[in-house]
Design a protein around this motif. Sequence first.
Motif, mmCIF file in Angstrom:
data_model
loop_
_atom_site.group_PDB
_atom_site.id
_atom_site.type_symbol
_atom_site.label_atom_id
_atom_site.label_comp_id
_atom_site.label_asym_id
_atom_site.label_seq_id
_atom_site.Cartn_x
_atom_site.Cartn_y
_atom_site.Cartn_z
ATOM 1 N N ARG A 179 2.735 1.779 -3.307
ATOM 2 C CA ARG A 179 1.811 2.327 -4.394
ATOM 3 C C ARG A 179 1.206 3.470 -4.081
ATOM 4 N N LYS A 180 0.678 3.821 -3.045
ATOM 5 C CA LYS A 180 0.768 5.564 -2.450
ATOM 6 C C LYS A 180 1.310 6.386 -2.998
ATOM 7 N N LYS B 57 -6.824 -5.649 -2.224
ATOM 8 C CA LYS B 57 -5.621 -6.071 -1.428
ATOM 9 C C LYS B 57 -5.670 -7.617 -0.909
ATOM 10 N N SER C 219 -0.930 -5.280 -4.112
ATOM 11 C CA SER C 219 -2.227 -3.648 -3.460
ATOM 12 C C SER C 219 -2.698 -3.181 -4.428
ATOM 13 N N LEU C 220 -4.198 -2.842 -4.714
ATOM 14 C CA LEU C 220 -4.592 -2.009 -6.196
ATOM 15 C C LEU C 220 -5.395 -1.216 -5.868
ATOM 16 N N LYS C 221 -6.297 -0.909 -5.649
ATOM 17 C CA LYS C 221 -7.000 0.635 -5.726
ATOM 18 C C LYS C 221 -8.171 -0.124 -4.344
ATOM 19 N N ASN C 222 -8.616 -0.948 -4.986
ATOM 20 C CA ASN C 222 -9.981 -2.427 -5.011
ATOM 21 C C ASN C 222 -9.526 -3.620 -4.187
ATOM 22 N N GLY D 280 2.409 6.690 -6.797
ATOM 23 C CA GLY D 280 0.846 6.530 -7.641
ATOM 24 C C GLY D 280 0.669 5.667 -8.672
ATOM 25 N N SER D 281 1.567 3.919 -8.966
ATOM 26 C CA SER D 281 0.967 3.449 -9.629
ATOM 27 C C SER D 281 0.126 2.559 -9.753
ATOM 28 N N ASP D 282 -0.186 1.369 -10.325
ATOM 29 C CA ASP D 282 -1.504 0.964 -10.215
ATOM 30 C C ASP D 282 -2.414 -0.315 -9.603
ATOM 31 N N ASP E 179 1.154 -0.969 -0.114
ATOM 32 C CA ASP E 179 -0.026 0.116 -0.260
ATOM 33 C C ASP E 179 0.560 1.636 0.149
#
Length: 159
Positions: A88-89, A127, A122-125, A92-94, A85
């Motif tokens: 990724r944050k 884990k 980790s993706l936006k929606n 700014g990766s997908d 997470d």
Amino acid sequence: MNEENLAYNLIRELYQKKLKISTAESCTGGLISKMITDVSGASNVFECGICSYSDDIKQKILNVKAETLKNYTAVSAWTAIEMADGVRKLSGSDIAISSTGFAGPKVAGCTDLVGLVYIGISLKNLKKTLKLELYRGIDDDRDFIRNQAAQRAIQLALE
């Protein structure tokens, strides 16, 4: 499938889907990033790789919570997810993948389980974690454990 094909297929899939990837690595020491960037065209999809070997860097750079490290240790599914997470944050990766574990060697008096590795994704929606037990009981298992963990991380990202 060998590591070159895995990484090549990951780069191709990410490129076709216009997605970016980043990594946060501990026990693999940058090997996942290396496998990805060994593929021509990786610069189109690879944002960054953080080698966060120490708990301090896991907290400062990847925002792994001190409570997570205290309650579950650095080698846990919770830490793997927070590492993924965090990178990724940060990037700014997908999609982001992480690795944390004990590659060995076994040290006298140490209770750590050599070969225990957690891969986080980790993706936006989404884990997800994958627990690996890679120890074969061989003195030189360290390279085997690190290579297997890196390959499985790339495979998990592909899936």
